[in-house]
Motif scaffolding. Structure first.
Motif, PDB file in Angstrom:
ATOM      1  N   UNK A 120       0.852  -1.197   0.000  1.00  0.00           N
ATOM      2  CA  UNK A 120       0.000   0.000   0.000  1.00  0.00           C
ATOM      3  C   UNK A 120       0.883   1.241   0.000  1.00  0.00           C
ATOM      4  N   UNK A 121       0.346   2.287  -0.608  1.00  0.00           N
ATOM      5  CA  UNK A 121       1.036   3.582  -0.609  1.00  0.00           C
ATOM      6  C   UNK A 121       0.604   4.324   0.640  1.00  0.00           C
ATOM      7  N   UNK A 122       1.589   4.799   1.408  1.00  0.00           N
ATOM      8  CA  UNK A 122       1.302   5.596   2.592  1.00  0.00           C
ATOM      9  C   UNK A 122       2.049   6.917   2.427  1.00  0.00           C
ATOM     10  N   UNK A 123       1.290   8.001   2.347  1.00  0.00           N
ATOM     11  CA  UNK A 123       1.889   9.328   2.222  1.00  0.00           C
ATOM     12  C   UNK A 123       1.792  10.063   3.548  1.00  0.00           C
ATOM     13  N   UNK A 124       2.648  11.041   3.694  1.00  0.00           N
ATOM     14  CA  UNK A 124       2.606  11.875   4.896  1.00  0.00           C
ATOM     15  C   UNK A 124       1.435  12.854   4.798  1.00  0.00           C
ATOM     16  N   UNK A 132      -4.344  10.167  -5.785  1.00  0.00           N
ATOM     17  CA  UNK A 132      -3.631   9.183  -6.607  1.00  0.00           C
ATOM     18  C   UNK A 132      -3.206   8.006  -5.741  1.00  0.00           C
ATOM     19  N   UNK A 133      -2.754   8.278  -4.523  1.00  0.00           N
ATOM     20  CA  UNK A 133      -2.358   7.203  -3.604  1.00  0.00           C
ATOM     21  C   UNK A 133      -3.556   6.303  -3.309  1.00  0.00           C
ATOM     22  N   UNK A 134      -4.721   6.914  -3.082  1.00  0.00           N
ATOM     23  CA  UNK A 134      -5.930   6.116  -2.824  1.00  0.00           C
ATOM     24  C   UNK A 134      -6.270   5.252  -4.028  1.00  0.00           C
ATOM     25  N   UNK A 135      -6.149   5.821  -5.234  1.00  0.00           N
ATOM     26  CA  UNK A 135      -6.437   5.063  -6.453  1.00  0.00           C
ATOM     27  C   UNK A 135      -5.466   3.888  -6.618  1.00  0.00           C
ATOM     28  N   UNK A 136      -4.187   4.124  -6.327  1.00  0.00           N
ATOM     29  CA  UNK A 136      -3.206   3.038  -6.422  1.00  0.00           C
ATOM     30  C   UNK A 136      -3.490   1.953  -5.391  1.00  0.00           C
ATOM     31  N   UNK A 137      -3.906   2.359  -4.212  1.00  0.00           N
ATOM     32  CA  UNK A 137      -4.252   1.369  -3.190  1.00  0.00           C
ATOM     33  C   UNK A 137      -5.501   0.576  -3.590  1.00  0.00           C
ATOM     34  N   UNK A 138      -6.467   1.260  -4.203  1.00  0.00           N
ATOM     35  CA  UNK A 138      -7.660   0.561  -4.712  1.00  0.00           C
ATOM     36  C   UNK A 138      -7.266  -0.428  -5.803  1.00  0.00           C
ATOM     37  N   UNK A 139      -6.338  -0.027  -6.662  1.00  0.00           N
ATOM     38  CA  UNK A 139      -5.849  -0.925  -7.711  1.00  0.00           C
ATOM     39  C   UNK A 139      -5.203  -2.163  -7.094  1.00  0.00           C
ATOM     40  N   UNK A 140      -4.415  -1.975  -6.058  1.00  0.00           N
ATOM     41  CA  UNK A 140      -3.763  -3.106  -5.388  1.00  0.00           C
ATOM     42  C   UNK A 140      -4.806  -4.061  -4.803  1.00  0.00           C
TER      43      UNK A 140
END
Length: 150
Positions: A120-124, A132-140
């Motif tokens: 998962x992508x975790x941003x500060x 975009x991070x949420x979309x990448x996590x949804x893709x995963x």
């Protein structure tokens, strides 16, 4: 929370981009300051000429105004130096918030390519591209579900 030392490389993720953006900011600010100096210079000279016309104390007035301008130039130099360092720091901070997420995205994409769909992508907080991070996590999550069904 990990206690690791901050290095310059932690702040300068893409030095050329970050320095270029900082320089653009500084150059625009410098152009603005030069325009202000020109305006003040023209108006101060008009004021100086007017004062000299209204008084017989030409030397005394010139000395007073010269000492005033010299003090003002010193403060402007100090202020400009402080402004320069603040501008550089702010530019690095904001570009770090823009550039930093791309490293997390690239790392996440590599993990997905290697079949690690639990990544998962975790941003500060305050980083750009949260959506975009949420979309990448949804893709995963989707890829993980497809893998389980197979």
């Amino acid at each position: 929370m990990s206690s690791h030392k901050r290095k310059l490389s932690n702040f300068m993720l893409q030095p050329l981009l970050q320095i270029r953006l900082g320089l653009y900011n500084i150059l625009l600010s410098l152009a603005f300051c030069l325009a202000l100096v020109a305006i003040f210079y023209v108006n101060f000279n008009k004021f100086y000429d007017l004062v000299l016309e209204l008084t017989d104390l030409r030397e005394e007035v010139t000395d007073i105004l010269r000492s005033y301008v010299q003090g003002l130039v010193g403060w402007v130099a100090i202020g400009t130096t402080i402004y320069f360092f603040i501008t550089v720091a702010v530019s690095i901070f904001f570009t770090h918030r823009l550039v930093g997420p791309t490293y997390a995205f690239r790392r996440h994409i590599r993990e997905l390519k290697n079949g690690n769909y639990g990544s998962r992508v975790v941003l500060r907080k305050g980083d750009a591209f949260q959506e975009v991070a949420e979309d990448l996590n949804d893709l995963a999550v989707t890829l993980e579900q497809v893998r389980r069904r197979s």
